[in-house]
Design a protein around this motif. Structure first.
Motif, PDB file in Angstrom:
ATOM      1  N   LYS A  82       0.812  -1.460  -0.123  1.00 20.02           N
ATOM      2  CA  LYS A  82       0.002   0.045  -0.036  1.00 20.02           C
ATOM      3  C   LYS A  82       0.859   1.116   0.118  1.00 20.02           C
ATOM      4  N   ASP A 246      -3.492   4.593   7.480  1.00 16.52           N
ATOM      5  CA  ASP A 246      -3.418   3.194   6.847  1.00 16.52           C
ATOM      6  C   ASP A 246      -4.778   3.017   6.074  1.00 16.52           C
ATOM      7  N   MET A 250      -5.371   2.820   1.825  1.00 13.18           N
ATOM      8  CA  MET A 250      -6.066   1.545   1.430  1.00 13.18           C
ATOM      9  C   MET A 250      -7.413   1.961   0.701  1.00 13.18           C
ATOM     10  N   GLU A 254      -8.197   1.150  -3.197  1.00 12.65           N
ATOM     11  CA  GLU A 254      -9.251   0.447  -3.509  1.00 12.65           C
ATOM     12  C   GLU A 254     -10.127   1.020  -4.629  1.00 12.65           C
ATOM     13  N   ARG A 261      -6.608  -5.102  -0.603  1.00 10.49           N
ATOM     14  CA  ARG A 261      -5.877  -5.143   0.636  1.00 10.49           C
ATOM     15  C   ARG A 261      -5.709  -6.346   1.056  1.00 10.49           C
TER      16      ARG A 261
END
Length: 338
Positions: A82, A246, A250, A254, A261
């Motif tokens: 990521k 975080d 993510m 996405e 993930r």
């Protein structure tokens, strides 16, 4: 090797244990890492000022790349995780940087990481180099590191940055951007020297001093690793200057590029199949999982409670204390010299 003891003395603010590297407590039970952070909090938490500082570095890199006649403003190590994916996306879209993505193939890559790299390169096209070094030399370095330090991640870090500097030098690229988090940067922070965002590094040895705090000198003195002395490029950690969780990273990936993930909630790097072995070594050697220092930084910053941190570390400890024999054998086969 350390054994975990729930009765260990711990910092009353961040929860670091008394056997954490370099730790000292004041009369009030507060550790020196918390005191350093408190003294420098205004600068470290000035999100607007830090982002302005980062933007200025990007503009200088663009100018320097133009002067060098380089096709690229910066180089970014790319694992498919990521952090590196997000950094590349933001450098291109937010800062208008000409990015060269660089993947060091150490043979620990997972199918998860490879799929994310392939998908990302289709959705946010950048030039990409995948590099593999002499395998026998790499095996020797891993074997030495495990015997010398009971650790092998330092070898991956070293060669990733060694070849980053080599490619930067050969292509006139003035800037190398990495995805180290605030927790990773500040987990051993006791002085401003060689510490982002107070100072950045312009050579491989200086950058690794930021990461390893003297370990690089030991490795160099053993003549096991080489360092490039004549290549200069600024090393900058994107997340030292940007505040984003975080989960936000993510979710952004996405929604924008269909990034996948990881399934596991335990700490780690799903783009590296040997990470479980590294965690197991950390627990045996130091008495706690790898992200103990990083999570304590987040507690210090008010992003986590001590209780939340302890639950996460307990999850890591349970997950990584015993790893399947098949994983151990796979790792041992990978680093064994032929």
């Amino acid at each position: 090797r350390k054994a975990v003891n729930i009765l260990d003395k711990r910092c009353i603010i961040c929860g670091l244990p008394e056997h954490y590297t370099g730790i000292k407590f004041d009369d009030g039970g507060v550790c020196n890492y918390c005191n350093f952070y408190k003294e420098n909090k205004d600068f470290l938490e000035d999100s607007e000022g830090l982002e302005e500082l980062f933007r200025a570095k990007m503009e200088r890199a663009k100018q320097k790349a133009k002067e060098n006649g380089s096709r690229y403003d910066c180089l970014v190590g790319f694992s498919g995780g990521k952090d590196s994916t997000y950094v590349i996306q933001q450098l291109k879209e937010k800062y208008g940087m000409r990015v060269l993505a660089f993947t060091f193939q150490n043979a620990f890559s997972t199918e998860y990481g490879k799929r994310n790299i392939e998908n990302a390169l289709q959705k946010m096209p950048v030039d990409h180099i995948a590099f593999t070094m002499n395998d026998e030399e790499l095996r020797k370095a891993y074997t030495f590191s495990v015997k010398f330090m009971y650790n092998f991640c330092a070898i991956c870090f070293h060669y990733m940055h060694y070849y980053s500097y080599l490619f930067a030098g050969k292509n006139g690229i003035p800037l190398i951007v990495n995805g180290r988090t605030k927790g990773q940067i500040l987990q051993t922070a006791l002085k401003k020297d060689h510490l982002e965002p107070f100072e950045t590094s312009f050579s491989l040895l200086d950058f690794e001093h930021q990461m390893f705090h003297g370990l690089e000198e030991k490795l160099w003195s053993q003549e096991e690793l080489s360092y490039i002395r004549d290549i200069e490029a600024e090393a900058v950690s994107y997340f030292a200057y940007h505040e984003i969780s975080d989960e936000e990273v993510m979710r952004t990936l996405e929604e924008s590029i269909g990034w996948t993930r990881p399934k596991s909630k335990a700490g780690g790097h799903p783009d590296c199949y040997a990470h479980a072995v590294a965690e197991n070594m950390s627990i045996k050697k130091r008495g706690f999982p790898i992200r103990q220092g990083e999570l304590s930084v987040e507690v210090r910053r008010g992003k986590l409670s001590v209780e939340e941190m302890q639950r996460m570390l307990e999850q890591d400890t349970v997950h990584f204390t015993h790893i399947p024999e098949e994983e151990k054998r796979r790792f041992e086969d990978r680093i064994r010299t032929k």
